[in-house]
Design a protein around this motif. Structure first.
Motif, short mmCIF file in Angstrom:
data_model
loop_
_atom_site.label_atom_id
_atom_site.label_comp_id
_atom_site.label_asym_id
_atom_site.label_seq_id
_atom_site.Cartn_x
_atom_site.Cartn_y
_atom_site.Cartn_z
N THR A 110 3.81 1.70 -1.25
CA THR A 110 4.50 1.90 -2.52
C THR A 110 3.54 1.90 -3.71
O THR A 110 3.99 2.05 -4.86
CB THR A 110 5.54 0.79 -2.73
OG1 THR A 110 4.89 -0.49 -2.71
CG2 THR A 110 6.61 0.84 -1.65
N ASN A 111 2.24 1.72 -3.46
CA ASN A 111 1.22 1.62 -4.52
C ASN A 111 1.43 0.42 -5.42
O ASN A 111 0.83 0.35 -6.50
CB ASN A 111 1.18 2.90 -5.37
CG ASN A 111 0.68 4.11 -4.59
OD1 ASN A 111 -0.19 3.97 -3.73
ND2 ASN A 111 1.25 5.27 -4.85
N SER B 262 0.83 -1.21 0.00
CA SER B 262 0.00 0.00 0.00
C SER B 262 0.86 1.25 0.00
O SER B 262 0.54 2.23 -0.70
CB SER B 262 -0.92 -0.01 1.22
OG SER B 262 -1.78 -1.14 1.21
N ASP C 127 0.34 -2.49 -4.91
CA ASP C 127 -0.86 -3.32 -4.94
C ASP C 127 -1.82 -2.90 -6.05
O ASP C 127 -2.72 -3.66 -6.41
CB ASP C 127 -1.57 -3.29 -3.58
CG ASP C 127 -1.87 -1.88 -3.10
OD1 ASP C 127 -1.38 -0.91 -3.73
OD2 ASP C 127 -2.59 -1.74 -2.11
N ARG C 128 -1.64 -1.70 -6.62
CA ARG C 128 -2.46 -1.33 -7.77
C ARG C 128 -2.09 -2.14 -9.00
O ARG C 128 -2.92 -2.38 -9.88
CB ARG C 128 -2.29 0.16 -8.07
CG ARG C 128 -2.72 1.09 -6.96
CD ARG C 128 -2.60 2.53 -7.38
NE ARG C 128 -2.97 3.45 -6.31
CZ ARG C 128 -2.97 4.77 -6.43
NH1 ARG C 128 -2.61 5.32 -7.59
NH2 ARG C 128 -3.32 5.53 -5.42
#
Length: 341
Positions: A236-237, A234, A239-240
């Motif tokens: 580091t983004n 989350s 998970d997108r």
């Protein structure tokens, strides 16, 4: 480094006597348990970015001049060029040209926050007294830890002179925890299995035998890198792009060129796998001849999977012209979070 191993176990068995139900020699059992533990100490080397590199300062690895660019400017070994300044080479528009970072230092406001979190999570600072461009520069101790348990039990029962039955159960659980290429995470190897067997034998006479058998196996094994965890994904983004799967939150499988140690983030579960099999065999002896007939039935449920996302950072993203020409640095490309085109 020291190595320690321990093995131990116990086996037991005897008759099962149930008053008014069976005789002394009709029912027997046997069971066992075996344990294995070992710790193998290891000494390993790794190559990690220096404290100065984490802050964008690559002046310590700037080498001698190795050529000039299309504008006549000198190019130095390990010189860092700004990928944001990429533009067509005026002498050859098919190529690109870039401007160097002054002093071979990346401004702190250009350092990517996700790359900084990755460095903080996985990369310790060098602990060997070597120059800024000398690799490996980090030494650490780890250990392979093996834990294995095996157990089983078998029961045999004789109904009479012509009928016998047996049941058997076995269980094995073995695990290996071993260090990865960096001391900040580890890898787990799992190997778990259960088996159950049931057999019945009937004598129709001294020359005719019927055997019925059923077997069941349940196995689950695989290889897992220690997950980065949902909070890291989350922050580091990541998970997108690659959300957690089956509750396993893996980060990027990271590669950094110029000899720096990477980070492994893969999961390879091979199971659970369920197998059923049944056998029926009839054997008849007639004089000097034996006739065998039988049938086998199998039901196999197999499962295997594996996932992970890899990203690599090479010196090309920060070299002059985006070429492998001894300029640029994989560690600098990573600090900017620029991959090669």
């Amino acid at each position: 480094p020291p190595y320690r191993q321990n093995q131990y176990g116990v086996t037991f068995g005897g008759p099962v006597i149930l008053p008014y139900l069976n005789g002394r020699n009709n029912t027997w059992f046997e069971g066992y348990w075996e344990g294995f533990r070992s710790v193998q100490s290891l000494s390993s080397f790794a190559s990690v970015p220096t404290s100065a590199m984490r802050n964008g300062d690559f002046s310590g690895i700037l080498g001698p001049q190795i050529g000039t660019d299309a504008l006549g400017r000198p190019i130095y070994q390990n010189q860092i060029f700004d990928p944001n300044t990429s533009r067509p080479d005026p002498a050859n528009p098919a190529n690109i040209i870039r401007d160097p970072f002054p002093g071979n230092i990346i401004p702190t406001n250009r350092l990517n926050p996700a790359a900084q979190l990755e460095l903080q999570k996985y990369y310790p600072l060098p602990n060997l007294n070597v120059g800024p461009g000398v690799l490996p520069n980090y030494e650490f101790a780890g250990s392979n830890n093996t834990a294995s348990d095996q157990t089983g039990i078998r029961v045999d029962h004789r109904f009479g002179d012509n009928d016998t039955i047996f049941g058997r159960y076995n269980r094995s659980d073995a695990n290996l925890l071993r260090p990865e290429s960096l001391p900040t995470f580890h890898q787990t190897l799992l190997n778990y299995g259960q088996t159950f067997a049931l057999g019945y034998t009937h004598l129709f006479g001294p020359t005719t035998i019927l055997s019925l058998h059923y077997g069941y196996t349940n196995t689950n094994y695989g290889q897992f890198d220690e997950p980065a965890g949902q909070p890291f994904l989350s922050a580091t983004n990541f998970d997108r792009l690659a959300p957690a799967k089956d509750g396993i939150a893996l980060g990027p499988n990271l590669g950094i060129s110029n000899g720096y140690t990477g980070v492994g983030q893969f999961a390879i579960p091979l199971g659970p796998q369920y197998n059923h099999d049944g056998h029926a065999d009839l054997s008849i002896v007639r004089g000097s001849h034996t006739i065998d007939v039988g049938a086998m039935v199998y039901h196999i449920h197999s499962f295997d999977d594996g996932w992970g996302m890899a990203v690599s950072f090479t010196q090309n993203a920060t070299s002059q012209g985006g070429l492998a020409n001894n300029s640029g640095s994989g560690a600098a490309s990573f600090c900017l979070l620029y991959t090669s085109p």
